[in-house]
Design a protein around this motif. Structure first.
Motif, mmCIF file in Angstrom:
data_model
loop_
_atom_site.group_PDB
_atom_site.id
_atom_site.type_symbol
_atom_site.label_atom_id
_atom_site.label_comp_id
_atom_site.label_asym_id
_atom_site.label_seq_id
_atom_site.Cartn_x
_atom_site.Cartn_y
_atom_site.Cartn_z
ATOM 1 N N SER A 79 0.851 -1.190 0.000
ATOM 2 C CA SER A 79 0.000 0.000 0.000
ATOM 3 C C SER A 79 0.879 1.230 0.000
ATOM 4 O O SER A 79 1.821 1.340 0.803
ATOM 5 C CB SER A 79 -0.919 0.006 1.227
ATOM 6 O OG SER A 79 -1.661 1.208 1.279
ATOM 7 N N TYR A 80 0.567 2.165 -0.924
ATOM 8 C CA TYR A 80 1.305 3.424 -0.974
ATOM 9 C C TYR A 80 0.301 4.557 -1.133
ATOM 10 O O TYR A 80 -0.396 4.659 -2.142
ATOM 11 C CB TYR A 80 2.293 3.438 -2.139
ATOM 12 C CG TYR A 80 3.175 4.667 -2.162
ATOM 13 C CD1 TYR A 80 4.209 4.795 -1.252
ATOM 14 C CD2 TYR A 80 2.952 5.696 -3.076
ATOM 15 C CE1 TYR A 80 5.016 5.911 -1.254
ATOM 16 C CE2 TYR A 80 3.755 6.817 -3.088
ATOM 17 C CZ TYR A 80 4.790 6.926 -2.167
ATOM 18 O OH TYR A 80 5.576 8.039 -2.152
ATOM 19 N N ASN A 81 0.213 5.381 -0.073
ATOM 20 C CA ASN A 81 -0.739 6.490 -0.058
ATOM 21 C C ASN A 81 -2.157 6.025 -0.371
ATOM 22 O O ASN A 81 -2.905 6.653 -1.128
ATOM 23 C CB ASN A 81 -0.323 7.590 -1.041
ATOM 24 C CG ASN A 81 0.823 8.431 -0.505
ATOM 25 O OD1 ASN A 81 1.171 8.355 0.667
ATOM 26 N ND2 ASN A 81 1.406 9.239 -1.355
ATOM 27 N N GLY A 82 -2.516 4.864 0.209
ATOM 28 C CA GLY A 82 -3.863 4.345 0.034
ATOM 29 C C GLY A 82 -4.073 3.520 -1.215
ATOM 30 O O GLY A 82 -5.128 2.894 -1.374
ATOM 31 N N THR A 83 -3.105 3.493 -2.114
ATOM 32 C CA THR A 83 -3.225 2.717 -3.346
ATOM 33 C C THR A 83 -2.533 1.371 -3.158
ATOM 34 O O THR A 83 -1.358 1.320 -2.773
ATOM 35 C CB THR A 83 -2.595 3.464 -4.527
ATOM 36 O OG1 THR A 83 -3.254 4.731 -4.678
ATOM 37 C CG2 THR A 83 -2.729 2.669 -5.805
ATOM 38 N N GLN A 84 -3.238 0.273 -3.413
ATOM 39 C CA GLN A 84 -2.684 -1.062 -3.241
ATOM 40 C C GLN A 84 -2.143 -1.610 -4.561
ATOM 41 O O GLN A 84 -2.706 -1.343 -5.633
ATOM 42 C CB GLN A 84 -3.739 -2.016 -2.690
ATOM 43 C CG GLN A 84 -4.136 -1.721 -1.249
ATOM 44 C CD GLN A 84 -5.038 -2.789 -0.677
ATOM 45 O OE1 GLN A 84 -5.673 -3.556 -1.409
ATOM 46 N NE2 GLN A 84 -5.094 -2.870 0.642
ATOM 47 N N TYR A 85 -1.067 -2.344 -4.449
ATOM 48 C CA TYR A 85 -0.522 -3.040 -5.609
ATOM 49 C C TYR A 85 0.130 -4.335 -5.120
ATOM 50 O O TYR A 85 0.554 -4.439 -3.969
ATOM 51 C CB TYR A 85 0.497 -2.164 -6.350
ATOM 52 C CG TYR A 85 1.705 -1.785 -5.534
ATOM 53 C CD1 TYR A 85 2.901 -2.507 -5.631
ATOM 54 C CD2 TYR A 85 1.674 -0.700 -4.658
ATOM 55 C CE1 TYR A 85 4.016 -2.171 -4.885
ATOM 56 C CE2 TYR A 85 2.786 -0.354 -3.907
ATOM 57 C CZ TYR A 85 3.954 -1.084 -4.025
ATOM 58 O OH TYR A 85 5.052 -0.746 -3.275
ATOM 59 N N GLU A 104 3.663 -0.921 3.794
ATOM 60 C CA GLU A 104 2.618 0.099 3.913
ATOM 61 C C GLU A 104 3.293 1.433 4.148
ATOM 62 O O GLU A 104 3.912 1.639 5.193
ATOM 63 C CB GLU A 104 1.648 -0.233 5.048
ATOM 64 C CG GLU A 104 0.821 -1.491 4.820
ATOM 65 C CD GLU A 104 -0.202 -1.708 5.924
ATOM 66 O OE1 GLU A 104 -0.277 -0.837 6.813
ATOM 67 O OE2 GLU A 104 -0.904 -2.727 5.882
ATOM 68 N N SER A 138 3.037 5.830 3.522
ATOM 69 C CA SER A 138 2.311 7.041 3.148
ATOM 70 C C SER A 138 3.295 8.194 3.172
ATOM 71 O O SER A 138 4.198 8.247 4.014
ATOM 72 C CB SER A 138 1.152 7.306 4.110
ATOM 73 O OG SER A 138 1.632 7.509 5.431
#
Length: 639
Positions: free
Chosen positions: A236-242, A269, A271
């Protein structure tokens, strides 16, 4: 019944089974499970639950544990008792396993026991792994410290597993979880130690010559030619999952039955927030010129460039590294990664002062001027930089995981059972039959017969190929594993938005005004105030001041002295004649009272007039009967 078997209660000396009215029994030793001693005794053998029972063979303790159940059985004739005694694995089944976590309490970080545990995680490290051997030792030591009569003996596993997070498990479950992917590893107890010691691994080969009856087959279906572990992480990066996929391989990857297993590990994880600023700069320019200072210094505003004469100027060291002046505050430049500093520029100039009509009203020489600027190597453009950052790292995978697992899964295991006489003692679980560990041993105390079974451990979900494939299915992702050691909340970085004002300057003179000046040095002050002391058109300048000093009593002998002083006109001080002294007197006139000075001859009061220069009183001293009086002499009185 032979006296080879003896029994003791609560640490007493061992005695033959018959002395305690024991008629017979069966001892069962179980790998990674509860050993049991099932005794049949007379109704009078009323041993309370919790009584510690030791079973000895030829003087060596082969079993030890508490009475779990004492049950009277009335089904037969005569009545008897069934007494169930369990081994010390029983304590591992009743002891919750806990680990210490770093937790903040009242702004202080401390270690607190928690039922949330992460197996295979190195104590004192947020990201380090511990081997299976180390994890087993840690579990046994914890149970010992909690009061269980157990001790760690040895472990030989050769495996390090990924983190495995659990809640509310007991020590026995933690041990089984640690060994769930190691079908060749068994456990057994050395009951003769005090307290009993547990061992993990493989024992010595079981001698075929002891076997009287057996059943044997081979589990070729469990042989795995190759292994591929697909590690999947959800980040998760700034709320975006990959998702990311990592592969660990060992053995033959081309065989049709190569095992492909998925392992879900916690992803990272993070942010972050970014900040940008538009930087505006200009070249420093020729600061060693009157035009540069006239254009920039606030106190030179309104002064014509031709009225400013440049003398000298200097700035900080390493000027070539800071070629530009910035309008952007220093903290923004620093966070944007630009090279910047607050720098002092110092200049010396001569200034012509003029009034509102342009007439010259004065001059100032060697005027000290200062300017502070933010200097930098940045150019005029928009810069972007990281303002705050927080998060947790991805759960790491232990090195050599695929190769080490394949070492356990590529073995050709046998499966079957055996029986043999008790002549050569009781084999313990882990003893190998056809390279396969014995999982269970059962001994009939009356018949002196040993029976056992060997196979991969079914309770570890490794009884068939499908079970092996699903070995990682029940693993839990350790999302916040770093918090176990750090206990730190997410970072909340901040930016200092306090900016320096530019430029900063100072001056002792304001253009267009003529006023009082104070020159101060070493605590002494000289004040100049032309408007108060001078008439219109007068000029004060350094002039020669002449005065006389008498050499002796003769009026004709005196010396002229000359000094320089600030005067509006030339001045020669009057000479005081020899033989006279100056006194202060008060004159009472008809219109006013005057304080003045007179000359009096030292030798006595005589009527000898003396002429003073202008602005002096011309007086004579005359005797007057009973006293003396002051009379006007030649000249006049000028107030």
């Amino acid at each position: 019944m032979s006296v080879r078997w003896t029994i003791s209660l609560d640490g007493a000396e061992p005695v033959p089974l018959s002395d305690l009215r024991v008629q017979g029994g069966v001892l069962t030793l179980e790998s990674l499970g509860r050993d049991t001693l099932q005794l049949t005794a007379a109704p009078s053998a009323t041993w309370p639950e919790g009584t510690m029972v030791g079973l000895h063979l030829d003087g060596v303790r082969r079993f030890y544990g508490p009475v779990l159940l004492n049950q009277r059985d009335r089904a037969g004739n005569p009545d008897d008792r069934a007494i169930t005694v369990v081994g010390v694995w029983y304590y591992l089944e009743r002891c919750p396993y806990r680990q210490e976590w770093a937790v903040y309490d009242a702004d202080e970080l401390g270690l607190v026991p928690s039922s949330r545990v992460i197996l295979n995680c190195q104590p004192g490290s947020a990201t380090g792994h511990i081997s299976v051997e180390g994890q087993l030792a840690s579990i046994i030591l914890y149970a010992n410290l909690r009061g269980a009569p157990v001790d760690f003996g040895s472990a030989a596993v050769g495996l390090t597993l990924p983190f495995d997070e659990h809640r509310d498990i007991v020590c026995a479950q933690a041990i089984q979880r640690s060994l769930r992917l190691s079908p060749s590893v068994c456990s057994w107890w050395d009951y003769d130690a005090d307290p009993p010691q547990i061992h993990f691994g493989e024992g010595d080969a079981f001698s075929p010559s002891r076997v009287e009856r057996d059943s044997l087959g081979f589990r070729d279906d469990l042989i795995i030619p190759g292994l591929c572990i697909e590690i999947e992480r959800v980040n998760s990066y700034n709320g975006t999952q990959y998702r990311t996929l990592e592969k660990l391989t060992a053995g033959d990857q081309e065989a049709f039955d190569t095992a492909y297993v998925s392992l879900a590990l916690a992803g990272s994880e993070f942010s972050s927030s970014y900040r940008s600023v538009k930087v505006e700069t200009e070249p420093v320019g020729d600061f060693q010129s009157a035009a540069w200072w006239s254009a920039r210094h606030p106190l030179l505003a309104g002064v014509a460039v031709q009225d400013v004469t440049f003398v000298s100027a200097e700035r900080g060291l390493l000027a070539d590294e800071f070629p530009r002046i910035s309008r952007t505050p220093l903290p923004d430049l620093a966070q944007a990664g630009c090279k910047a500093r607050v720098e002092l520029f110092q200049g010396v100039v001569d200034i012509v002062q003029r009034d509102a009509q342009g007439a010259e009203i004065g001059r100032q020489y060697d005027v000290q001027l200062e300017l502070q600027y933010v200097t930098t190597d940045a150019t005029s453009k928009r810069y972007r930089w990281l303002e705050s950052f927080s998060g947790s790292s991805a759960e790491p995978a232990p090195s050599g995981l695929a190769a080490n697992l394949l070492g356990h899964w590529s073995v050709r295991y046998a499966q079957g059972s055996f029986s043999c006489p008790l002549d050569e003692g009781v084999p313990h679980p882990g003893a190998r039959v056809e390279a396969t560990p014995v999982q269970r041993v059962s001994v009939d105390l009356s018949a002196f017969v040993v029976s056992g079974s060997f196979s991969p451990p079914a309770q570890l979900a490794a009884a068939d190929f499908v079970s092996l494939m699903q070995g990682f299915r029940t693993s839990r992702r350790c999302v916040r594993f770093e918090a176990k050691e750090t206990g730190e909340p997410p970072a909340t970085d901040s930016v200092d938005l306090t900016f320096a004002a530019t430029p900063v300057s100072s001056s002792a003179w304001t253009p267009g005004r003529d006023g009082r000046r104070d020159v101060i040095d070493g605590g002494k002050t000289i004040s100049l105030n032309p408007s108060a002391d001078l008439s219109s058109g007068e000029t004060v300048k350094a002039r020669a001041l002449t005065y006389s000093v008498d050499d002796d009593e003769s009026e004709e002998k005196h010396t002229q002295k000359v000094v320089r002083a600030l005067l509006s006109e030339p001045l020669v001080l009057p000479r005081i004649p020899a033989g006279y002294e100056e006194r202060e007197v008060r004159l009472f006139l008809s219109s006013e009272i005057l304080d003045c000075h007179i000359l009096v001859r030292k030798a006595g009061l005589v009527s000898t007039p003396y002429e003073y220069t202008d602005r002096r009183l011309l007086l004579a001293v005359e005797p007057d009967g009973e006293g003396q009086k002051l009379a006007l002499g030649k000249g006049y009185l000028k107030a």
